[in-house]
Motif scaffolding. Structure first.
Motif, PDB file in Angstrom:
ATOM      1  N   THR A 107       0.728  -1.300   0.099  1.00  0.00           N
ATOM      2  CA  THR A 107       0.095  -0.105  -0.043  1.00  0.00           C
ATOM      3  C   THR A 107       0.675   1.240  -0.049  1.00  0.00           C
ATOM      4  O   THR A 107       0.498   2.374  -0.493  1.00  0.00           O
ATOM      5  CB  THR A 107      -0.924   0.011   1.202  1.00  0.00           C
ATOM      6  N   ILE A 312      -6.372  -3.034   1.016  1.00  0.00           N
ATOM      7  CA  ILE A 312      -5.253  -2.612   0.264  1.00  0.00           C
ATOM      8  C   ILE A 312      -5.756  -1.279  -0.678  1.00  0.00           C
ATOM      9  O   ILE A 312      -4.861  -0.484  -0.631  1.00  0.00           O
ATOM     10  CB  ILE A 312      -4.973  -3.602  -0.790  1.00  0.00           C
ATOM     11  N   ASP A 315      -6.300   1.790   1.842  1.00  0.00           N
ATOM     12  CA  ASP A 315      -5.015   2.145   2.413  1.00  0.00           C
ATOM     13  C   ASP A 315      -4.164   2.742   1.465  1.00  0.00           C
ATOM     14  O   ASP A 315      -3.365   3.908   1.922  1.00  0.00           O
ATOM     15  CB  ASP A 315      -4.326   0.660   3.000  1.00  0.00           C
ATOM     16  N   ILE A 316      -4.044   2.409   0.285  1.00  0.00           N
ATOM     17  CA  ILE A 316      -3.469   3.144  -0.706  1.00  0.00           C
ATOM     18  C   ILE A 316      -3.836   4.683  -0.707  1.00  0.00           C
ATOM     19  O   ILE A 316      -3.189   5.629  -0.725  1.00  0.00           O
ATOM     20  CB  ILE A 316      -3.475   2.571  -2.023  1.00  0.00           C
TER      21      ILE A 316
END
Length: 331
Positions: A107, A312, A315-316
């Protein structure tokens, strides 16, 4: 050759080709149903000693017991874990090469590294969230501070008002930057190849602070070689119950956990993924696994692969915002 005979030969060749195609089509399925029938490699993109390595070895032993086949951990440290992650992304998608990755590898590397050779969203099949954990604001025992508030004040006395911060991965850099947002404390980030080497650097006085994964520092804190000043989650760590949270240290609302996951190369057969997900889900609920993880400051995860995929992506987006605020650009 007479026409009738020629037609017979052509029919035979056609039937043989169809049979070969059918066998080829069903071969991966047959292989998947027998999985695993040879040793499985679990790659970790960091040097031994950190959370990803510890968790990988714990899960490997358990998978070996449950699936009656060897599971071997292989460390491939370097480039913020991208060397190991890329190795697995490009591995044959047959279930015999897996990856235990930090949340940073999936991430924050896409945010902070130019020309990343793998795509976390496209190149991996999520298997399980292995665990979440706090980072621990850790300093050498010799540093003249007794608590987190004193560390914030100490930072202001350093050249350019910055502490030398040892970090094994990009995600830890961004967590440290969230502390900057909350406290005004600033860092010179020094990259190491794993949490183990950062701990060595702290004990040796090479660096002044490490915002590190709890399993990597618990033993040294208990042994008196390091001091733990705060944890980055909203609740205290079971492994370090006397260490306050950053929020308790005076910075309300602060809660920044980190996580580790098990993934496979994209295209791994669904029966193989199902076998692994079922096994890992059982492992994460076993009492000895839970006890071992909690002793290290880890909260066991689960095998909800769809939730992991969503995490994922979210969070990116979260870490992209932190990087923009901190003025950190991909390098």
């Amino acid at each position: 050759m007479p026409t009738l005979a020629r037609r017979s030969v052509l029919r035979a060749l056609s039937a043989g080709t169809a049979l070969a195609a059918a066998l080829a089509l069903h071969a991966p399925q047959a292989s998947a149903q027998a999985y695993p029938d040879k040793p499985v490699k679990i790659v970790v993109g960091f040097a031994p000693g950190g959370t990803n390595d510890i968790l990988a070895r714990l899960i490997a032993v358990k998978l070996q017991e449950k699936l009656k086949q060897g599971f071997v951990v292989e460390n491939k440290p370097g480039a913020n874990s991208s060397i190991g992650n890329d190795f697995v992304a490009k591995a044959r998608p047959d279930g015999y090469t897996l990856l235990v990755s930090s949340s940073g590898g999936l991430t924050t590397n896409p945010i902070l590294m130019k020309n990343l050779p793998y795509d976390p969203a496209k190149d991996f099949e999520p298997i399980a969230l292995l665990g979440t954990f706090p980072l621990v604001v850790t300093v050498p025992a010799t540093l003249p501070v007794k608590n987190f508030a004193e560390l914030v004040q100490f930072a202001k006395t350093q050249p350019e008002g910055k502490l030398n911060h040892g970090t094994p991965t990009t995600s830890f850099v961004l967590v440290a930057e969230t502390l900057t947002e909350k406290t005004g404390m600033k860092f010179n980030h020094i990259l190491y190849k794993g949490s183990g080497p950062v701990v060595t650097g702290l004990i040796g006085g090479e660096i002044q602070v490490g915002v590190l994964d709890s399993p990597a520092v618990v033993a040294q804190v208990r042994g008196g070689k390091l001091k733990a000043l705060a944890v980055t989650t909203g609740k205290r760590s079971a492994a370090l119950p006397d260490v306050p949270t950053v929020a308790e240290a005076g910075y309300s609302g602060y809660d920044t956990p980190i996580w580790t996951a098990l993934v496979a190369p994209k295209g791994t057969p669904e029966p193989v993924l199902a076998t692994l997900r079922t096994a890992v889900a059982e492992i994460l609920k076993e009492k000895d696994t839970v006890d071992r993880m909690q002793a290290l400051g880890l909260d066991p995860g689960d095998a909800d692969h769809a939730a992991l995929a969503r995490r994922i992506t979210s969070d990116i987006a979260r870490w992209s915002a932190v990087a923009r605020t901190a003025g950190i650009k991909a390098e």
